[in-house]
Enzyme design. Structure first.
Site, PDB file in Angstrom:
ATOM      1  N   ASP A  86      -1.757   6.507   6.181  1.00 51.55           N
ATOM      2  CA  ASP A  86      -1.662   5.257   6.654  1.00 51.55           C
ATOM      3  C   ASP A  86      -2.604   5.015   7.667  1.00 51.55           C
ATOM      4  OD1 ASP A  86      -0.780   2.410   6.179  1.00 51.55           O
ATOM      5  OD2 ASP A  86       1.135   2.846   6.982  1.00 51.55           O
TER       6      ASP A  86
ATOM      7  N   ARG B  94       6.551  -7.852   1.796  1.00 50.10           N
ATOM      8  CA  ARG B  94       7.422  -7.611   2.927  1.00 50.10           C
ATOM      9  C   ARG B  94       8.004  -8.867   3.526  1.00 50.10           C
ATOM     10  NH1 ARG B  94       4.388  -4.210   6.523  1.00 50.10           N
ATOM     11  NH2 ARG B  94       5.377  -2.489   5.517  1.00 50.10           N
TER      12      ARG B  94
ATOM     13  N   THR C  25      -5.977  -1.549   6.753  1.00 50.98           N
ATOM     14  CA  THR C  25      -5.817  -2.879   6.918  1.00 50.98           C
ATOM     15  C   THR C  25      -7.412  -3.406   7.285  1.00 50.98           C
ATOM     16  OG1 THR C  25      -5.385  -2.501   9.164  1.00 50.98           O
ATOM     17  CG2 THR C  25      -3.621  -3.121   7.569  1.00 50.98           C
TER      18      THR C  25
ATOM     19  N   LYS D 114       0.922  -1.109  -0.191  1.00 52.93           N
ATOM     20  CA  LYS D 114       0.011  -0.226   0.068  1.00 52.93           C
ATOM     21  C   LYS D 114       0.769   1.162   0.086  1.00 52.93           C
ATOM     22  CE  LYS D 114      -2.140  -1.334   3.812  1.00 52.93           C
ATOM     23  NZ  LYS D 114      -1.722  -2.869   3.765  1.00 52.93           N
ATOM     24  N   THR D 115       1.938   1.479   0.900  1.00 50.11           N
ATOM     25  CA  THR D 115       2.773   2.386   0.976  1.00 50.11           C
ATOM     26  C   THR D 115       3.541   2.450  -0.512  1.00 50.11           C
ATOM     27  OG1 THR D 115       2.799   2.044   3.250  1.00 50.11           O
ATOM     28  CG2 THR D 115       4.508   3.551   2.352  1.00 50.11           C
TER      29      THR D 115
HETATM   30  N1  LIG Z   1       4.200  -5.646  -5.547  1.00 49.69           N
HETATM   31  C1  LIG Z   1       5.511  -5.307  -5.258  1.00 49.69           C
HETATM   32  N2  LIG Z   1       6.515  -5.492  -6.013  1.00 49.69           N
HETATM   33  C2  LIG Z   1       7.744  -5.256  -5.321  1.00 49.69           C
HETATM   34  N3  LIG Z   1       7.766  -5.098  -3.703  1.00 49.69           N
HETATM   35  C3  LIG Z   1       6.764  -4.937  -3.363  1.00 49.69           C
HETATM   36  C4  LIG Z   1       5.393  -5.027  -3.731  1.00 49.69           C
HETATM   37  N4  LIG Z   1       4.587  -4.788  -2.627  1.00 49.69           N
HETATM   38  C5  LIG Z   1       5.368  -4.749  -1.626  1.00 49.69           C
HETATM   39  N5  LIG Z   1       6.534  -4.727  -1.968  1.00 49.69           N
HETATM   40  C6  LIG Z   1       7.951  -4.706  -1.003  1.00 49.69           C
HETATM   41  O1  LIG Z   1       7.213  -5.077   0.139  1.00 49.69           O
HETATM   42  C7  LIG Z   1       7.701  -3.912   1.202  1.00 49.69           C
HETATM   43  C8  LIG Z   1       6.315  -3.656   1.996  1.00 49.69           C
HETATM   44  O2  LIG Z   1       5.561  -3.006   1.016  1.00 49.69           O
HETATM   45  P1  LIG Z   1       4.807  -1.835   1.566  1.00 49.69           P
HETATM   46  O3  LIG Z   1       5.489  -0.709   3.046  1.00 49.69           O
HETATM   47  O4  LIG Z   1       4.267  -0.953   0.545  1.00 49.69           O
HETATM   48  O5  LIG Z   1       3.293  -2.456   2.538  1.00 49.69           O
HETATM   49  P2  LIG Z   1       2.114  -1.868   3.013  1.00 49.69           P
HETATM   50  O6  LIG Z   1       1.055  -2.655   2.595  1.00 49.69           O
HETATM   51  O7  LIG Z   1       2.248  -0.347   3.090  1.00 49.69           O
HETATM   52  O8  LIG Z   1       2.543  -2.420   4.622  1.00 49.69           O
HETATM   53  P3  LIG Z   1       1.504  -1.680   5.966  1.00 49.69           P
HETATM   54  O9  LIG Z   1       0.242  -1.744   5.935  1.00 49.69           O
HETATM   55  O10 LIG Z   1       2.280  -2.561   6.840  1.00 49.69           O
HETATM   56  O11 LIG Z   1       2.054  -0.173   5.668  1.00 49.69           O
HETATM   57  C9  LIG Z   1       8.347  -2.829   0.598  1.00 49.69           C
HETATM   58  O12 LIG Z   1       9.684  -3.090   0.988  1.00 49.69           O
HETATM   59  C10 LIG Z   1       8.239  -3.049  -0.884  1.00 49.69           C
HETATM   60  O13 LIG Z   1       9.486  -3.117  -1.475  1.00 49.69           O
END
Ligand SMILES: Nc1ncnc2c1ncn2[C@@H]1O[C@H](COP(=O)(O)OP(=O)(O)OP(=O)(O)O)[C@@H](O)[C@H]1O
Length: 338
Positions: A112, A220, A161, A67-68
């Site tokens: 977030d 992640r 989430t 998401k981030t």
């Molecule tokens: N589709 C993707 N392709 C490559 N790497 C990804 C992908 N999605 C996530 N990542 C990697 O996974 C890690 C976590 O992603 P991210 O922080 O965007 O998750 P999030 O959904 O925002 O988590 P949270 O809800 O805990 O904030 C990052 O380091 C990112 O590089």
């Protein structure tokens, strides 16, 4: 500790730096989520052709699915500045007014955990999202007046989430909602193949495949496990092969299906203490010593997706597959409940 591997402290600087280094910066580099990627692409292109800010975007899904990363991509692809904050940091309408009033035209505001924002701020956000305006209350009681404040046009990217906790008026104001799904092992394989190349880590194909199948469908976690395997190979001096992956993941309590200690604690509690269920969420949470929110948002989605847990109106039930995975025989009454 296993939790530190799969669910790292998000505030840890080393973890953030590691994540930052591996984050894709364009939709093209972003692996998987094909439908969401195409939808976002269209939304961004339409905005750019009309020379306006893209519509507000809500990203929903379990932690670590990107998401981030997508919020950063939205800003990056449109060459727009990005401001990042989170629901828990907005405890008063004034906190939000301060952020909104300092946005520059076209800025992307990422919030977030938007479901954890204060109610008063949520109401302020409705107007801001719709009319790019907020009403600031000045004074108290009978003498209180509201002063309208024009805002620069911006794009809100909210992440949650728990999309079910968002009030409808807020949800309705997003032009597009993306529900992120768990990744397939082949997709995670692409994520960590790319990560290994960026880290200049020499690791065998078998080893990468093994990691991608044990990463809870989550990029992640896949990246984290890759890092632990790299540590393991470094310290033990051997090749980073399938054996090294198995040994490293065993050390960190990640099982063949990618379940970690907390996943197994939840299943074990349902099976051993509640005869397979049904058991209510709060009772279950107390029994494993975790927050109900963590169980619901972090643990359960993957257990449900792998067919180990089912949510019934009477509570959580361990499926026959879960009994089998834990090496137990289901009690007949537990099966009757499914
Ligand atoms: N589709 C993707 N392709 C490559 N790497 C990804 C992908 N999605 C996530 N990542 C990697 O996974 C890690 C976590 O992603 P991210 O922080 O965007 O998750 P999030 O959904 O925002 O988590 P949270 O809800 O805990 O904030 C990052 O380091 C990112 O590089």
């Amino acid at each position: 500790m296993s939790d530190a591997v799969v669910r790292p402290d998000p505030e840890s600087e080393a973890e953030l730096a590691f994540e930052g280094a591996l984050r894709p910066s364009s939709l093209e580099e972003f692996v998987g989520q094909q439908k969401v990627r195409r939808q976002l692409q269209l939304l961004l292109e339409a905005a750019s052709l009309q020379n306006r800010s893209p519509d507000h975007i809500l990203l929903a899904g379990p932690p670590g699915l990107g998401k981030t990363t997508l919020a950063m991509i939205v800003a990056h692809e449109g060459a727009r500045p990005l401001r990042m904050t989170s629901g828990p940091a907005i405890q008063h309408a004034g906190d939000l007014a301060a952020v909104l009033s300092s946005l520059v035209p076209g800025e992307v505001l990422f919030v977030d955990e938007i479901h954890r924002m204060a109610r008063s701020a949520e109401e302020m956000l409705y107007l801001a999202m719709e009319d790019f305006r907020v009403d600031i209350m000045v004074g108290k009681g009978a003498g209180a007046t509201s002063i309208p404040l024009e805002l620069a046009p911006f794009t809100l990217v909210g992440a949650t989430t728990r999309s079910g906790l968002l009030p409808n008026p807020l949800r309705d104001r997003f032009g597009f909602t993306a529900h992120l799904e768990f990744y397939e092992p082949e997709e995670l394989l692409r994520v960590i193949t790319r990560a290994a190349a960026l880290l200049r880590f020499e690791i065998g194909q078998d080893a990468l495949t093994e990691i991608s199948g044990r990463s809870r469908g989550t990029p992640r976690i896949a990246n984290r496990l890759l890092r632990r395997v790299r540590d393991f190979a470094l310290v033990n001096g051997g090749p980073a092969d399938r054996d090294a992956v198995q040994a490293a993941l065993e050390l960190y309590d990640v099982d063949d299906w990618g379940l970690d200690r907390l996943d197994r604690a939840v299943l074990t509690a349902i099976v051993d203490r509640f005869a397979g269920g049904p058991v209510g969420l709060s009772t279950l949470a107390v029994s494993v010593g975790e927050e109900a929110e963590t169980i619901e948002a972090v643990v359960e989605p993957f257990l449900v997706r792998t067919g180990l847990l089912s949510r019934t109106p009477r509570g959580r039930v361990a499926t026959p597959r879960a009994w089998q995975h834990l090496g137990r025989r289901p009690e007949p009454t537990a099966l009757d409940d499914l």
